[in-house]
Design a protein around this motif. Structure first.
Motif, mmCIF file in Angstrom:
data_model
loop_
_atom_site.group_PDB
_atom_site.id
_atom_site.type_symbol
_atom_site.label_atom_id
_atom_site.label_comp_id
_atom_site.label_asym_id
_atom_site.label_seq_id
_atom_site.Cartn_x
_atom_site.Cartn_y
_atom_site.Cartn_z
ATOM 1 N N ASP A 268 -31.908 39.273 89.854
ATOM 2 C CA ASP A 268 -30.676 38.798 90.477
ATOM 3 C C ASP A 268 -30.917 38.534 91.963
ATOM 4 O O ASP A 268 -30.612 37.462 92.489
ATOM 5 C CB ASP A 268 -29.556 39.837 90.327
ATOM 6 N N PHE B 158 -22.186 39.589 86.418
ATOM 7 C CA PHE B 158 -22.295 38.248 86.978
ATOM 8 C C PHE B 158 -21.409 37.243 86.249
ATOM 9 O O PHE B 158 -20.995 36.251 86.836
ATOM 10 C CB PHE B 158 -23.752 37.791 86.944
ATOM 11 N N LEU C 269 -27.001 32.271 89.707
ATOM 12 C CA LEU C 269 -26.374 33.322 88.893
ATOM 13 C C LEU C 269 -26.535 33.025 87.403
ATOM 14 O O LEU C 269 -26.838 33.923 86.614
ATOM 15 C CB LEU C 269 -24.896 33.469 89.250
#
Length: 394
Positions: A126, A280, A324
């Motif tokens: 991430d 996310f 993302l």
């Protein structure tokens, strides 16, 4: 050099060179190559079709012969594409360059993210993808500035040639400095190479088909592609036609649009990287809901300053969207066959853009530019729906 820093170098340096060209190519195509509107549209279509047809074959290259080899080849091909189009300001050269650019990009897409995911063994993805996107935005911003300086000092054509040459150099440097220690070749004993490729494609489909999150992400990728191409082609026309910007004024305004958008992207990506640590899909749900609203209001805006602010909001939201979605997708994929599966997502995005551009264009043709942008906004609604369905499981 640390593996993460190598990834950031690749992201930023390639973005730097590509945006040197992208800032100037419209001027080059029209003023020096003399392309007509149909030829300009065909250039974009040729590029997207190349991406559509080559995504899976180049994904197989990454899975069978190595991710590093794949993205080095891709960077080299994109450099050659810009050298070709910069050498001959004619439609045939620019069209071949566009096809080569699309092919080159398919060697990079999926392979580079699969490489870093393998090397880090899916740890800290991430943060790495967000930081990579931020460094890419920094490179893009610097590329815009350098493109203006080089074009002023030399010419638009020479600037494109310089950027193409730099990309070839980056490919050569990457070949020497990039390590690849965790790659596991996708192969089966006692089978032919062609049969192994068939198994790789089936394996990629099986990974996606057997995972509800990956299926949802496939749908999201398709609709993101459908919505993005139309908006990319029409937002500039909305400013020029809707607010009667003269050509000489538009050059400076568009430079400011791009430059400030990238600065905002850098800041927002840093905020997301620092404070968003989990869930996310929930963040993506909010981002895409805001993106739908921003595009809708952008299409209907009659105040120039409001339209500028909304454009920057849209650009920033889209900049956060991509890393993302990439992070969520990579977390769900196995190392073996990862690049092939990611190429399938790239192919869905390319198909969406090939289909979405003409669809939105037809709406704009028979209604207005604003109507086309509203259609692009409507195409985001399914993305919001799928993210809402996925919010508790990813």
């Amino acid at each position: 050099m640390d593996i993460k820093n190598i990834y950031y170098f690749l992201s930023s340096s390639r973005s730097f060179c590509i945006h040197i060209v992208f800032t100037l190519n419209a001027i080059y195509y029209v003023s020096q190559a003399g392309l007509n509107p149909l030829q300009l549209v065909l250039i974009g279509t040729i590029m997207e079709l190349a991406i559509l047809f080559f995504e899976i074959p180049t994904g197989l290259v990454a899975d069978f012969w190595g991710r590093k080899k794949s993205f080095v080849i891709g960077t080299f091909i994109i450099g050659v594409a810009h050298l070709l189009e910069g050498s001959f300001p004619e439609f045939w050269a620019i069209a071949i360059g566009a096809a080569l650019w699309g092919i080159g990009w398919t060697f990079i897409s999926g392979a580079e993210t699969a490489w870093i995911a393998d090397e880090l063994e899916n740890n800290e993805l991430d943060s790495v993808f967000l930081k990579g996107a931020r460094y890419g935005s920094i490179g893009s911003f610097l590329g815009i500035i350098v493109s203006v300086l080089l074009a002023t000092a030399f010419s638009v054509q020479i600037t494109i040639l310089i950027a193409g040459g730099l990309l070839v150099v980056i490919a050569i440097i990457s070949l020497r400095i990039v390590p690849e220690t965790k790659f596991v070749r996708m192969a089966n004993e006692g089978t032919t190479g062609f049969h192994q490729m068939q198994l790789a494609i089936k394996g990629g489909f099986a990974q996606i088909k057997g995972n509800s999150i990956l299926l949802g992400l496939a749908a999201i990728t398709l609709f993101v592609g459908l919505a993005s191409e139309g908006f990319d082609r029409l937002w500039g026309a909305h400013f020029i036609e809707g607010f009667q910007l003269k050509a000489e004024e538009a050059v400076y305004w568009f430079g400011a649009f791009y430059a400030i958008a990238f600065l905002l992207n850098i800041g927002i990506l840093k905020v997301v990287e620092t404070y968003v640590k989990k869930r996310f899909t929930g963040v993506l749900l909010v981002l895409n809901g805001l993106l739908f609203m921003a595009m809708l209001f952008f299409a209907m805006s009659e105040e120039f300053i409001l339209a500028i602010l909304l454009y920057w909001v849209i650009a920033s939201l889209r900049a956060v969207n991509s890393p993302l979605i990439t992070a969520v997708t990579n977390k769900q994929l196995q190392s073996q066959g990862r690049a092939t599966a990611l190429s399938m997502y790239g192919q869905l995005d390319a198909f969406g853009q090939v289909a979405g551009g003409p669809l939105v264009g037809m709406v704009a043709l028979y209604t207005s530019v604003q109507g086309g942008i509203i259609m692009s906004a409507i195409l985001i609604i399914p993305t919001v729906y799928f993210l809402w369905r996925m919010r508790k499981i990813a």
